[in-house]
Design a protein around this motif. Structure first.
Motif, PDB file in Angstrom:
ATOM      1  N   ASN A   3      39.145   6.487 -34.461  1.00  0.00           N
ATOM      2  CA  ASN A   3      38.006   5.964 -33.698  1.00  0.00           C
ATOM      3  C   ASN A   3      37.797   6.642 -32.350  1.00  0.00           C
ATOM      4  O   ASN A   3      37.195   6.061 -31.445  1.00  0.00           O
ATOM      5  CB  ASN A   3      38.140   4.446 -33.491  1.00  0.00           C
TER       6      ASN A   3
ATOM      7  N   GLY B 109      40.651   5.353 -30.032  1.00  0.00           N
ATOM      8  CA  GLY B 109      39.591   4.726 -29.246  1.00  0.00           C
ATOM      9  C   GLY B 109      39.235   5.437 -27.955  1.00  0.00           C
ATOM     10  O   GLY B 109      38.405   4.940 -27.191  1.00  0.00           O
TER      11      GLY B 109
ATOM     12  N   ALA C 148      37.372   8.003 -25.460  1.00  0.00           N
ATOM     13  CA  ALA C 148      36.043   8.618 -25.433  1.00  0.00           C
ATOM     14  C   ALA C 148      36.084   9.766 -24.431  1.00  0.00           C
ATOM     15  O   ALA C 148      36.331   9.551 -23.247  1.00  0.00           O
ATOM     16  CB  ALA C 148      34.994   7.589 -25.027  1.00  0.00           C
TER      17      ALA C 148
ATOM     18  N   THR D 250      38.887   6.684 -21.121  1.00  0.00           N
ATOM     19  CA  THR D 250      37.567   7.303 -21.056  1.00  0.00           C
ATOM     20  C   THR D 250      37.586   8.462 -20.064  1.00  0.00           C
ATOM     21  O   THR D 250      37.994   8.288 -18.915  1.00  0.00           O
ATOM     22  CB  THR D 250      36.507   6.279 -20.583  1.00  0.00           C
TER      23      THR D 250
ATOM     24  N   PRO E 190      35.657  -4.500 -36.327  1.00  0.00           N
ATOM     25  CA  PRO E 190      35.242  -3.107 -36.467  1.00  0.00           C
ATOM     26  C   PRO E 190      36.018  -2.173 -35.539  1.00  0.00           C
ATOM     27  O   PRO E 190      36.331  -2.534 -34.400  1.00  0.00           O
ATOM     28  CB  PRO E 190      33.765  -3.134 -36.060  1.00  0.00           C
ATOM     29  N   ASN E 191      36.311  -0.989 -36.042  1.00  0.00           N
ATOM     30  CA  ASN E 191      36.856   0.087 -35.220  1.00  0.00           C
ATOM     31  C   ASN E 191      38.198  -0.236 -34.580  1.00  0.00           C
ATOM     32  O   ASN E 191      38.579   0.350 -33.569  1.00  0.00           O
ATOM     33  CB  ASN E 191      35.858   0.485 -34.126  1.00  0.00           C
TER      34      ASN E 191
ATOM     35  N   ALA F 107      36.908  -6.245 -32.106  1.00  0.00           N
ATOM     36  CA  ALA F 107      36.436  -4.866 -32.270  1.00  0.00           C
ATOM     37  C   ALA F 107      37.081  -3.930 -31.251  1.00  0.00           C
ATOM     38  O   ALA F 107      37.199  -4.254 -30.078  1.00  0.00           O
ATOM     39  CB  ALA F 107      34.921  -4.826 -32.103  1.00  0.00           C
TER      40      ALA F 107
ATOM     41  N   PRO G  62      37.571  -8.073 -27.959  1.00  0.00           N
ATOM     42  CA  PRO G  62      37.389  -6.632 -28.166  1.00  0.00           C
ATOM     43  C   PRO G  62      38.050  -5.755 -27.095  1.00  0.00           C
ATOM     44  O   PRO G  62      38.156  -6.145 -25.932  1.00  0.00           O
ATOM     45  CB  PRO G  62      35.861  -6.476 -28.105  1.00  0.00           C
ATOM     46  N   ASN G  63      38.461  -4.576 -27.534  1.00  0.00           N
ATOM     47  CA  ASN G  63      38.932  -3.526 -26.628  1.00  0.00           C
ATOM     48  C   ASN G  63      40.205  -3.876 -25.860  1.00  0.00           C
ATOM     49  O   ASN G  63      40.399  -3.432 -24.724  1.00  0.00           O
ATOM     50  CB  ASN G  63      37.812  -3.117 -25.651  1.00  0.00           C
TER      51      ASN G  63
ATOM     52  N   SER H 290      39.267  -8.919 -23.091  1.00  0.00           N
ATOM     53  CA  SER H 290      38.896  -7.513 -23.255  1.00  0.00           C
ATOM     54  C   SER H 290      39.448  -6.638 -22.124  1.00  0.00           C
ATOM     55  O   SER H 290      39.474  -7.033 -20.969  1.00  0.00           O
ATOM     56  CB  SER H 290      37.372  -7.395 -23.287  1.00  0.00           C
TER      57      SER H 290
ATOM     58  N   ASN I 142      31.351   4.707 -32.993  1.00  0.00           N
ATOM     59  CA  ASN I 142      32.360   3.636 -32.955  1.00  0.00           C
ATOM     60  C   ASN I 142      31.949   2.419 -32.137  1.00  0.00           C
ATOM     61  O   ASN I 142      32.793   1.667 -31.665  1.00  0.00           O
ATOM     62  CB  ASN I 142      33.693   4.181 -32.423  1.00  0.00           C
ATOM     63  N   VAL I 143      30.655   2.243 -31.968  1.00  0.00           N
ATOM     64  CA  VAL I 143      30.154   1.053 -31.279  1.00  0.00           C
ATOM     65  C   VAL I 143      30.151  -0.118 -32.250  1.00  0.00           C
ATOM     66  O   VAL I 143      29.981   0.066 -33.457  1.00  0.00           O
ATOM     67  CB  VAL I 143      28.715   1.322 -30.766  1.00  0.00           C
ATOM     68  N   TRP I 144      30.322  -1.320 -31.709  1.00  0.00           N
ATOM     69  CA  TRP I 144      30.067  -2.527 -32.483  1.00  0.00           C
ATOM     70  C   TRP I 144      29.014  -3.358 -31.762  1.00  0.00           C
ATOM     71  O   TRP I 144      29.141  -3.642 -30.577  1.00  0.00           O
ATOM     72  CB  TRP I 144      31.336  -3.371 -32.661  1.00  0.00           C
TER      73      TRP I 144
ATOM     74  N   GLY J 177      32.126   3.498 -28.412  1.00  0.00           N
ATOM     75  CA  GLY J 177      33.199   2.513 -28.282  1.00  0.00           C
ATOM     76  C   GLY J 177      32.805   1.216 -27.611  1.00  0.00           C
ATOM     77  O   GLY J 177      33.668   0.355 -27.395  1.00  0.00           O
ATOM     78  N   CYS J 178      31.539   1.037 -27.244  1.00  0.00           N
ATOM     79  CA  CYS J 178      31.138  -0.245 -26.643  1.00  0.00           C
ATOM     80  C   CYS J 178      31.218  -1.354 -27.692  1.00  0.00           C
ATOM     81  O   CYS J 178      31.025  -1.118 -28.888  1.00  0.00           O
ATOM     82  CB  CYS J 178      29.705  -0.172 -26.109  1.00  0.00           C
ATOM     83  N   ALA J 179      31.468  -2.579 -27.198  1.00  0.00           N
ATOM     84  CA  ALA J 179      31.468  -3.761 -28.069  1.00  0.00           C
ATOM     85  C   ALA J 179      30.501  -4.778 -27.478  1.00  0.00           C
ATOM     86  O   ALA J 179      30.705  -5.239 -26.353  1.00  0.00           O
ATOM     87  CB  ALA J 179      32.873  -4.342 -28.157  1.00  0.00           C
TER      88      ALA J 179
ATOM     89  N   ASN K  51      32.889   2.495 -23.913  1.00  0.00           N
ATOM     90  CA  ASN K  51      33.960   1.492 -23.796  1.00  0.00           C
ATOM     91  C   ASN K  51      33.638   0.323 -22.875  1.00  0.00           C
ATOM     92  O   ASN K  51      34.520  -0.232 -22.228  1.00  0.00           O
ATOM     93  CB  ASN K  51      35.283   2.166 -23.366  1.00  0.00           C
ATOM     94  N   VAL K  52      32.377  -0.077 -22.837  1.00  0.00           N
ATOM     95  CA  VAL K  52      31.976  -1.305 -22.146  1.00  0.00           C
ATOM     96  C   VAL K  52      32.040  -2.464 -23.142  1.00  0.00           C
ATOM     97  O   VAL K  52      31.750  -2.292 -24.323  1.00  0.00           O
ATOM     98  CB  VAL K  52      30.539  -1.161 -21.591  1.00  0.00           C
ATOM     99  N   THR K  53      32.407  -3.651 -22.639  1.00  0.00           N
ATOM    100  CA  THR K  53      32.407  -4.854 -23.475  1.00  0.00           C
ATOM    101  C   THR K  53      31.430  -5.877 -22.905  1.00  0.00           C
ATOM    102  O   THR K  53      31.524  -6.229 -21.728  1.00  0.00           O
ATOM    103  CB  THR K  53      33.821  -5.481 -23.523  1.00  0.00           C
TER     104      THR K  53
END
Lengths: 341, 341, 341
Positions: free
Chosen positions: A117, A135, A137, A155, B116-117, B134, B152-153, B170, C117-119, C135-137, C153-155
């Protein structure tokens, strides 16, 4: 299992005792078993030496006499321990190759390991043997040097550069926009595009959830061998000199230059546009609002006390100036009186 | 909709009014509508009781007389509210099963939900009914207890252990390397491998972007029932006793042991290698640089004031020692004079 | 390349010099080359004006005489620079469309870009032209306004709302649970379900690894035009007024209301349940434990000093109350003596 004479052959030091003793790892004096190596560097733990069950102890010459087991004698036992521990505990390396779930929009060397991912943007460059954890980025055009290890969920933004042998922990964000705005007449804020990069030297370690912002026009620069703990905030256009070390939750505001070989304590804050000389130590929790032009230890924390004592004492802080005035008035009245009598 | 008599049958307390009244949820005294339950626990809001439009109010015996609507009377209205609110608002549970985009390199029970992911490494163990949100990354050999919820994350590094019924928000990072280096002769830093784990007890909640580092040789240990808010930093080899609670942005440096049942305020910092007794409360913003050997409330913040006042008063802080000297000199001169006259 | 007369036609200001000069970007006075535009707003850099190699400089009327090259004259050079820089540096926009690796459980407009890889959960809404980085969720039912940019990679948690033109940096977590627990009789903590949302206005920027918690019953509310730097913590039920700006590592505890147009310095902390008026400036590093009812600048930091000086001076902080008592005693004894002589 490695033999003590193997260790000494590799790392130096004087062996006291039987070189054929073999150890399988390192533990503290208190917990080490008969097949483990231990070390003594902090004098606080000297009392545990006599009772240790370790197979052998890494220690300084002056501690040798008190050691009940075999010893490796060296002037710097902590450094020696670090080296042996590294050798005995090589970081686990996932297999080279790109995980099928990763999205890699650039070419990477065959020796690189790209985890599940991951996203690596177009034009990014990854050095030989580098590991990119699950994961992560990596933005377009970013560069990561060889033999580096990015733990999961790191990131790195577009165009930033990380040197060789970097270790970056999870949640770190390298290259988010610096915080720059011009105020408009109506009080709203107009964003200043942050067009600089983050440029990180070789042998740098960056802690979990630490953030290093990209520069506004010029770059944010982290020198070789810098070590940053967790949750550190480095603002745009900061420069940090080589081998400076910063503990957790410290923060440096925009455009400040920190010298080489500095040690910034945990939760210390340094405001923007300052110069901090080489070799400065800032104590944990200290707020630095002026440049520091010479090496030394600098501190500015307040003592804590029971809440009741604090209520009495700290109320006085609002009246320090009045107290100083009263002292001056007393001095004058007393001088007057002394003249008269 | 649930009836008041259903609530009282389940959670106890004395019902004043019509048990057949039904409510669909909970709201504040000020905002609750005629089909909502409210509560009064903070005396600050007592004034809002008379005007509430709630269907019923959870309150303490002494507030019953002033309540214009039905009431559930209990000695601990806030705790009662918590329980009813949990019952009325069960956390949403995604369906069990592994999302096709997840990369799961281990076996997980059929009751587990993997989003997911997600990546779950080889040898990791996930307990029954646990939800992995996720984008989470769970390293090889990590273990997460049953009935847990990872938003998530979240990142949990290799080999770390989380107990049952955990809630992890998260961006939290559990098990990044502790910050340990030995200084080499040339000023560069040699990494100490961090071979311990993070071991988290049962019923622990961990806030967003909080970081808990793995131990150097031994483990970092978080006790049962500990609650950690957001952006907390727990360094390597810290131990936190059961049911201790820490507010946002607090930080604890390496090897410090915090007792059970402590409350650490927001942005408080505790330096390394200290012992904090059971039942200690550290006020928000306090810097703790010494061990605390008895329960109680401890504080060390400075008052803020207008910037002009601050400029006058705080300049004096650099001269406190001189002020104390002046007072002593005045006392001597005055005593001398008193003797003479 | 754009011509100076094009810039002036678009953004106003008075052109001094040849309008046909073309520039390709913006740089500092010190580093700008002959094809770059520069600006002078901070008087600190006035000295660099005479030696600049820039093609032209944006500056205030009073600086025009000293400018050796072409100039764009405006009363607010920094604001002008911001606008030109935005125009010359449009943020890179990935192509619209949903990356095949993304998991999108809702409908999104064709103009939206959803990265690898976003959800995006069921029922979420994404506005036109918005970019969701790798990678954001985005949780179920969340809403993100149009023309927004979420970096990787933001949630954003379930049900939260973000307005239009948002910029959210990597690692930010919007909508984790607020930190609310009721204490049970045995000392354990019972979670208060956090059923409110985070509601963010338009034109808000949120920094890397910043966390904004959802409300307990009501919502956490961030006003229009608010700018939050990195690693900021906003607790549940906080309200922040329009166009307030907060620097890195600042934190606001639960239920506090911050007015509009405030500026909160880096690492400043504001405790819970306070009211901060419009137009308040809190200096960096200040701990705010009381409401502030009028605009102005408020400060409460301690000066740092060499560690030796600090040891002497700060020990006195524990005895401030005793010092004040001594001064009062001296005043009485002296008055007595003055009466007698």
């Amino acid at each position: 299992m490695v033999r003590l004479d193997e260790i000494v052959a590799r790392f130096g030091g004087d062996l006291v005792g039987d070189g054929s003793i073999a150890v399988r790892g390192i533990a503290t004096l208190e917990t080490a078993g008969a097949d483990q190596l231990s070390f003594l560097s902090n004098p606080k733990y000297q009392g545990q030496l006599g009772a240790t069950s370790a197979a052998a102890v890494i220690l300084a010459p002056e501690a040798t006499a008190a050691c009940p087991v075999a010893a490796i004698v060296t002037p710097q036992p902590y450094l020696y321990y670090a080296r042996v521990a590294q050798w005995l505990n090589p970081p686990p390396r996932p297999a080279a190759g790109i995980h099928p779930s990763a999205v890699v929009e650039t070419e990477v060397p065959a020796s690189v390991s790209v985890g599940p991912n991951v996203w690596i943007g177009a034009g990014a460059g990854i050095g030989e043997n580098t590991v990119i954890g699950a994961g992560c980025a990596i933005g377009p055009g970013a560069e990561i040097g060889g033999d580096s290890l990015l733990h999961p969920n790191v990131t790195v933004a577009a165009g930033c550069r990380i040197g060789a042998r970097a270790i970056i922990h999870s949640g770190a964000v390298i290259g988010a926009d610096g915080f720059g705005f011009a105020r408009d007449r109506d009080g709203s804020w107009v964003k200043i595009p942050q067009t600089g990069r983050v440029v990180v030297g070789d042998d740098v370690e960056i802690g979990a959830n630490t953030t290093i912002d990209r520069g506004a026009l010029a770059d944010t620069v982290i020198g070789d061998g810098v070590k940053l703990d967790n949750q550190i905030q480095i603002a745009h256009n900061v420069q940090i000199g080589a081998r400076t070390i910063m503990a957790g939750c410290a923060a440096i505001a925009g455009s400040t230059r920190v010298g080489a070989g500095c040690a910034i304590g945990g939760a210390a804050n340094i405001i923007g546009h300052l110069e901090i000389a080489d070799g400065v130590q800032v104590s944990a929790g200290t707020f630095v609002a002026k440049s520091i032009t010479r090496p030394g230890v600098f501190t500015g924390t307040v003592p804590f006390m029971s809440h009741e004592e604090w209520l009495k004492n700290f109320a006085r802080l609002r009246h320090l100036d009045a107290m100083a005035d009263k002292i001056r008035a007393l001095e004058q009245r007393l001088a007057e009186l002394e003249k008269r009598t």
